[in-house]
Design an enzyme around this catalytic site. Structure first.
Site, PDB file in Angstrom:
ATOM      1  N   GLY A 166      14.770 -44.819  11.688  1.00 43.87           N
ATOM      2  CA  GLY A 166      15.438 -43.577  10.909  1.00 43.87           C
ATOM      3  C   GLY A 166      15.305 -42.379  12.143  1.00 43.87           C
ATOM      4  N   ARG A 220      12.463 -33.705  24.871  1.00 39.99           N
ATOM      5  CA  ARG A 220      12.380 -32.404  25.966  1.00 39.99           C
ATOM      6  C   ARG A 220      11.083 -32.202  26.199  1.00 39.99           C
ATOM      7  NH1 ARG A 220      11.164 -26.964  24.716  1.00 39.99           N
ATOM      8  NH2 ARG A 220      12.252 -25.636  26.086  1.00 39.99           N
ATOM      9  N   VAL A 229       8.497 -34.594  26.384  1.00 37.59           N
ATOM     10  CA  VAL A 229       7.879 -35.571  27.355  1.00 37.59           C
ATOM     11  C   VAL A 229       8.693 -35.613  28.639  1.00 37.59           C
ATOM     12  CG1 VAL A 229       8.307 -38.213  27.443  1.00 37.59           C
ATOM     13  CG2 VAL A 229       7.798 -37.030  25.057  1.00 37.59           C
ATOM     14  N   ARG A 262       9.906 -32.880  30.185  1.00 34.78           N
ATOM     15  CA  ARG A 262       9.472 -31.694  30.956  1.00 34.78           C
ATOM     16  C   ARG A 262       7.875 -31.900  31.490  1.00 34.78           C
ATOM     17  NH1 ARG A 262      13.312 -26.710  29.234  1.00 34.78           N
ATOM     18  NH2 ARG A 262      15.241 -27.701  30.066  1.00 34.78           N
ATOM     19  N   ARG A 293      18.264 -50.606  15.070  1.00 31.17           N
ATOM     20  CA  ARG A 293      17.562 -51.535  14.568  1.00 31.17           C
ATOM     21  C   ARG A 293      17.381 -52.777  15.662  1.00 31.17           C
ATOM     22  NH1 ARG A 293      16.266 -52.874   9.292  1.00 31.17           N
ATOM     23  NH2 ARG A 293      16.598 -54.940   9.967  1.00 31.17           N
ATOM     24  N   GLY A 326       8.609 -44.435  13.344  1.00 31.71           N
ATOM     25  CA  GLY A 326       7.666 -44.434  12.392  1.00 31.71           C
ATOM     26  C   GLY A 326       6.747 -45.941  12.422  1.00 31.71           C
ATOM     27  N   ASP A 344       9.488 -38.892   6.153  1.00 30.56           N
ATOM     28  CA  ASP A 344       8.834 -39.726   5.245  1.00 30.56           C
ATOM     29  C   ASP A 344       7.167 -39.113   5.112  1.00 30.56           C
ATOM     30  OD1 ASP A 344      11.068 -40.764   3.831  1.00 30.56           O
ATOM     31  OD2 ASP A 344      10.654 -42.591   4.865  1.00 30.56           O
ATOM     32  N   MET A 379      14.477 -38.663  -0.788  1.00 37.48           N
ATOM     33  CA  MET A 379      14.034 -39.832  -0.081  1.00 37.48           C
ATOM     34  C   MET A 379      12.784 -39.962  -0.210  1.00 37.48           C
ATOM     35  SD  MET A 379      16.364 -40.019   3.501  1.00 37.48           S
ATOM     36  CE  MET A 379      18.168 -40.729   3.362  1.00 37.48           C
ATOM     37  N   GLY A 404       9.706 -25.404  -7.601  1.00 40.91           N
ATOM     38  CA  GLY A 404       9.388 -25.187  -9.000  1.00 40.91           C
ATOM     39  C   GLY A 404       9.855 -26.130  -9.951  1.00 40.91           C
ATOM     40  N   LYS A 406      12.642 -22.772 -22.099  1.00 36.82           N
ATOM     41  CA  LYS A 406      13.106 -23.017 -20.985  1.00 36.82           C
ATOM     42  C   LYS A 406      14.450 -23.427 -21.405  1.00 36.82           C
ATOM     43  CE  LYS A 406       9.470 -23.789 -17.654  1.00 36.82           C
ATOM     44  NZ  LYS A 406       9.191 -23.856 -16.335  1.00 36.82           N
TER      45      LYS A 406
END
Lengths: 328, 328, 328, 328
Positions: free
Chosen positions: D15, D25, D27, D29, D76, D106, D132, D174, D190, D218
């Site tokens: 993902g 960038r 890697v 440079r 994939r 991941g 994640d 997620m 909160g 509340k």
């Protein structure tokens, strides 16, 4: 002869919309400037029935211009739909000394305000406050611009991931009867297709359009669907498209209530301030049963009855045509 | 009889403004849809003089609707101010086969476009693109809404710290001749005072206002100052106020060029799309030397000469009066 | 034996920082959960001297986690720098029944807290709250992450206009003694050069770097300058560079106080909550004269004296080296 | 002896996550700075199998540090799960002269990289890139901070409308196996309750908590639910709660893919830059089959196998306990 107004009640009713607080602030401070007292009525018409009144001074509305939601809260009120309910509400207003009203909300708010004013002869001015932009008599309603910006931020984010994965996304936006958000935000988000309640776009047409995009090497597409679209919402449209269009990875997002919130944009804050200010000036000038709206960047009054009865097609025609052309 | 247009040149000139890319996209795609070729001219009139042309197809403007700045870049061009410069530019256009122009920019852009069109009989339509909103014939210019939102985000942030420290802040915003940003963003930001080029607010008046606020227990205040204000900019105003008003901790912020950038708002993206689309349609309909603008949420054409010559006061009068009342 | 704590006082002092409110909320609610009373002290040590105390319950801190600034306000207090001032403050605390303190702020706040605690034997725990990230004993301070994000949003916006005009921009960020914001936000913003108080970058070096960029066809550059840089601030650096580097259009922006405000980021809200929670737990466990900080995503205590005396170089060395390499 | 590396391949897989572009960038440079060539591999392992290679120079990664998604795309690749697929991929790498790899992604990305490296003896370093935050060996993964901020912006907006209507909102975020986003963003937002895959919160417990909130006045509540929560997702939880808790108006929002996109935060950009930089330095130093991670604000290497096999509970325990206490 018009009786001088001494105490103005202000309320928000119906779905909340960004800009309502800026409008309350304008009503309170303009009222005070003109020598009136101003009373906040909590939870819309329910608070009128239940006597939830709170005195407002200049400090009560300090530092709220930038807040979403409404400090006066809002609620549905079935009782106010009956004559008895409105009578009770009117008696409460009288007891409190409130002799004029500013009501901020949508269609239902206007209807209630119009009835109360006519039945009990109390002056009332309404302000169009709803993210749907579906009210006759104003080019824009409070919250519409903020909602559009919330939606395009979501589209911009989803496009990142859509483009990285070569995906097709269906995004459902608010609008049960009105495609205003879908059309504006879809246009602003560069959506490949837009489905609206006001226009019948069959699934076949949509698939054709997506196929054309795929042919011209578009690797990802975003389709905006108003919740009131005739095809039955984003999940259903996605299901139908999936059956005929299998090579794509299809995802659905329902933006839901996050479209209602957020700090109002500059446009909504200025609009809210102008209309709140104009509402009080209109009461002072003896007007009643009118909506204050913006037309061509000027404040205009429209009869409430005219606004309520006019369900005419509001979508800008050049936008409808253009939105198709610009995604070629 | 009008000759059919085959190849449209599009350029951005003057200060960049959010929405310019969305407008370029609309010009390119509408042109292609109508069967024209579209050529991008880099760095405004300079690129016309130097033959910096680039062919645009539908993909060239893919995924740019949300970008600030301008992919065609912009620059000042002294050469184009001379007849010889414009002649050279025109010859380049002819060699390239460009037979119509869409120029996006401000006052200076319009003047250049009008001269070129008149002297060499090439059709041209202009789009108002400047954050200053100082052009006659359109309620709003591209980038103005985005700039207002950038300013109110800054005000909202500064108010956090102003309120925590009981401070007085002077915030200078863009606008050498126009107080539009100062007035709208100041109103939307709930500024305690707004100083504009169009209105002479003496330092004495300002101090009186701040004293009144201090009396009514306001513990912090924000003053918005347009860079073209007659008192001489935020640093100078702060210095004058400090001399007479010593108990306050006074801070100055100059927002500067960050007001020009950023992803355009929904309003600016829709406006840019509509005006770019309308510009090409106007060329197709045989129009020339016109500006496409928005008035009352409808696209309207205005003669370039009329727009250039008309420096009338554009600030909304109700806003001027209101902004004073709402900060009581 | 440690005496059980009954009533905790909480205060914010020094410059305000986003996350202070989230921290106050955590202190109040953790205190109440552990059966203590909690009292807010307004305007830092000034409020201790002037007896500005306010009782806090769970509702007092409702809906503040997302607010910038500090609801308890903050102020400088010269009186508290004297023994007599602190004695007066301590007597007030005693009268109020406050038998422990949580102080949120920077270097100066820590010094005051340490003295008071030592002289009058009242337990105190400090929380590092400053956007500068210049405190020993915590990888991050409250507000630093939010300030960095505010700065990169500004850089992103300015890059739009820098790239559209082929311009060189100098952006001055906060940091009188600390280059933390300049280094992190400059790295995150992809700045072409970063000038820090901790490192002597001569104007010659800077010009060489800019020339190298110009040679490799960079058409625009952004230089971040901490306000404490040895070369004398952005305006001065710009002036020096202009003399030797004339072909560029050079602009300066001073971000100023807008870096202090804004709704705290997720990182700052979580950090603030954890540290506020840990501060009360530390008091409960009998700790005093400690700072609660975050090290390696775990809460750690550091002696206040150690934190105050340790001015060691805090900038990450890999970042220093890397920031030069990544802008080639 | 370690053979000197000449050409590094870089890819993103799994993902997409904000910060991937900033890492690419870094890697590219760093590789160029160290005298290597760098090749981008499109669409993850699929591009390795299909020879989708693109040479990268310093300009290829210009102006991408602020972009969400991944310019190298991701996909994939079932073929790469087989030995034959990896053999084909390796042959393509060899033909192209690529003698080392940086893989950003991941769990699945790590597994593929580890196998390829072991089977064909090609050095590989992995960078943890997933919103994640569920990878062992790094306190934080790329994109996690940005996703948290996206979620709290949504919570802040929904709270506006929740508070205006006295409503109960269920927001699904997620996290199929990991409650990291739910816990951090829920704490930062909160939220009144947080449901996680790692912890069994029964519906009864939840209802008790909500009733307690209702008792203490509340008027609105927000519950965050990770998609992998054992109770079965937000819609299902809402249904169960509705049955027992009828006086509330309950709404559900599924944030979905908008959590993956957006311009990376300062934290993610700096993290991505550091890890990309460290990955290339690690390859240069002869390391292989390692993950570069951040622990305690320092870059650390972890064996890929160790990272893959370690599914240990990662949630911060103090946060778990605290999140309950702070919403009293």
């Amino acid at each position: 002869m018009v009786k001088a107004i001494k105490k103005i009640g202000v309320l928000t009713s119906g779905g909340d919309a960004p800009g309502m607080n800026a409008c309350i602030r304008a009503v309170v401070r303009t009222g005070i400037y003109l020598g009136k007292e101003v009373v906040g009525i909590k939870q819309g018409y329910q608070g009128m029935v239940d006597r939830k009144f709170v005195n407002m001074d200049s400090h009560s509305v300090c530092n709220i211009i930038q807040l979403g939601g409404t400090i006066l809260k809002t609620a549905r009120c079935d009782e106010f739909r009956t004559y008895e309910g409105r009578q009770k509400a009117y008696k409460n207003l009288k007891k409190e000394g409130i002799d004029a009203l500013v009501a901020i909300g949508g269609d239902g708010t206007f209807t209630g305000a119009e009835l109360l004013s006519r039945e009990f002869d109390i002056p009332v001015i309404c302000v169009p406050g709803t993210i749907d932009n579906d009210l006759y008599g104003s080019d824009f309603t409070l919250g519409y611009d903020t909602a559009n910006n919330t939606v395009i931020e979501a589209i911009d984010k989803i496009r990142d991931t859509a483009a990285s994965h070569d995906r097709l996304f269906f995004i459902e936006v608010m609008g049960r009867d009105s495609g205003c958000i879908a059309l504006w935000a879809g246009t602003a988000g560069g959506a490949e297709a837009i489905l609206l309640p006001e226009k019948d776009t069959g699934i076949e047409d949509l698939i054709q359009k997506l196929e054309k995009g795929a042919d011209s090497n578009k690797s990802s597409s975003i389709v905006i669907i108003a919740e009131g679209d005739k095809n039955g919402g984003a999940y259903h449209v996605a299901k139908l498209v999936k059956e005929k269009f299998q090579f794509y990875d299809i995802k659905v997002t329902i933006l839901g209530h996050l479209q209602r919130g957020g700090s109002p944009t500059s446009f909504d804050r200025v609009l809210a301030s102008r209309l709140g200010y104009a509402a009080v000036k209109a009461l002072e000038a003896g007007e009643t049963r009118k909506m204050v709206g913006i037309r061509g960047n000027r404040v205009k009054l429209t009869d409430l009855v005219e606004s309520i009865n006019n369900n005419s097609f509001k979508l800008e025609e050049d936008l409808m045509e253009m939105s198709t052309i610009l995604t070629i």
